[in-house]
Scaffold this motif. Structure first.
Motif, short mmCIF file in Angstrom:
data_model
loop_
_atom_site.label_atom_id
_atom_site.label_comp_id
_atom_site.label_asym_id
_atom_site.label_seq_id
_atom_site.Cartn_x
_atom_site.Cartn_y
_atom_site.Cartn_z
N ALA A 117 0.82 -1.21 0.00
CA ALA A 117 0.00 0.00 0.00
C ALA A 117 0.85 1.27 0.00
O ALA A 117 0.52 2.25 -0.66
N TYR A 127 -3.73 2.89 -2.67
CA TYR A 127 -4.51 1.82 -2.07
C TYR A 127 -4.20 1.80 -0.57
O TYR A 127 -3.05 1.93 -0.18
N THR A 128 -5.22 1.61 0.25
CA THR A 128 -4.98 1.49 1.68
C THR A 128 -4.49 0.08 1.99
O THR A 128 -4.72 -0.87 1.22
#
Length: 228
Positions: A117, A127-128
């Motif tokens: 991430a 993106y987490t």
């Protein structure tokens, strides 16, 4: 005749059918005017005339995230959205490309979700770690290891398409990126699916890689991702 039955829509047809056959999508419409598949908040669309986008999606009450296939370079102005153009590719080979043995490729555990991430980003943002972990559990993500080091990774997006490809700087220009995509193609094919990916139209390196690997670019136009 359905719109997606035309030869120029072969790649787009593969992308829409893949969403239906493997990701739980449903055709909202599939006729000579439009082909739209909806799954959750995602709507993948192909229109005979992109100028009818608002009329068609309003008719079916569609909102959320859109992927518009077969669009022109003027689509952001014509339709009214802010997004950069992509090219959609599909791999139609009977067999996947042979791996070169350049690196060891192993499935990544969720403990690496934070690293992925922090590293991966595209033009739509980061993106987490939670999102990456979810993808790892549902679809799998794989890492390349070279000289005892973590060289890069590849995965799939929520819609099942190949992506999340990244090679760490010390390992670049050594063929690891193409090795990861070769692996990803083979992995996707084990499920009986057509490997698909979207590449930003200005990413010359990635486009060259798709060409080298024998992927077919969509012949019907550009692809755009946006929310409405």
């Amino acid at each position: 005749m359905r719109l997606i039955d035309k030869d120029e829509h072969k790649v787009t047809c593969a992308a829409l059918d893949d969403l239906v056959n493997f990701e739980g999508g449903e055709y909202v419409v599939n006729d000579g005017r439009a082909a739209i598949v909806k799954v959750g908040e995602l709507n993948k669309c192909l229109l005979a005339d992109e100028r009818e986008f608002d009329e068609v999606v309003s008719h079916f009450g569609l909102t959320g995230e859109f992927c518009l296939f077969g669009a022109s370079a003027n689509a952001p102005q014509t339709v009214g959205f802010d997004a950069e153009p992509c090219v959609t590719y599909a791999y139609f080979g009977a067999l996947p490309p042979a791996l070169g043995g350049i690196a060891a490729i192993k499935r990544l555990g969720v403990s690496t979700s934070g690293i992925v991430a922090e590293t991966y980003e595209n033009k739509n943002g980061h993106y987490t770690a939670e999102h990456v972990e979810d993808i790892m559990r549902r679809k799998g993500m794989f890492g390349a290891f070279k000289d005892s080091g973590f060289a890069g990774f590849v995965g799939r997006h929520d819609d099942g398409t190949m992506g999340l490809l990244h090679v760490f700087e010390p390992f670049r220009r050594r063929g690891i990126g193409i090795e990861l995509e070769k692996f990803s193609i083979g992995y996707v094919m084990t499920f009986g699916r057509v490997p698909l990916c979207d590449v930003y139209a200005d990413n010359a390196v990635s486009i060259e890689m798709q060409n080298r690997l024998g992927l077919t670019p969509a012949a019907d136009g550009l692809t755009y991702w946006f929310k409405r």
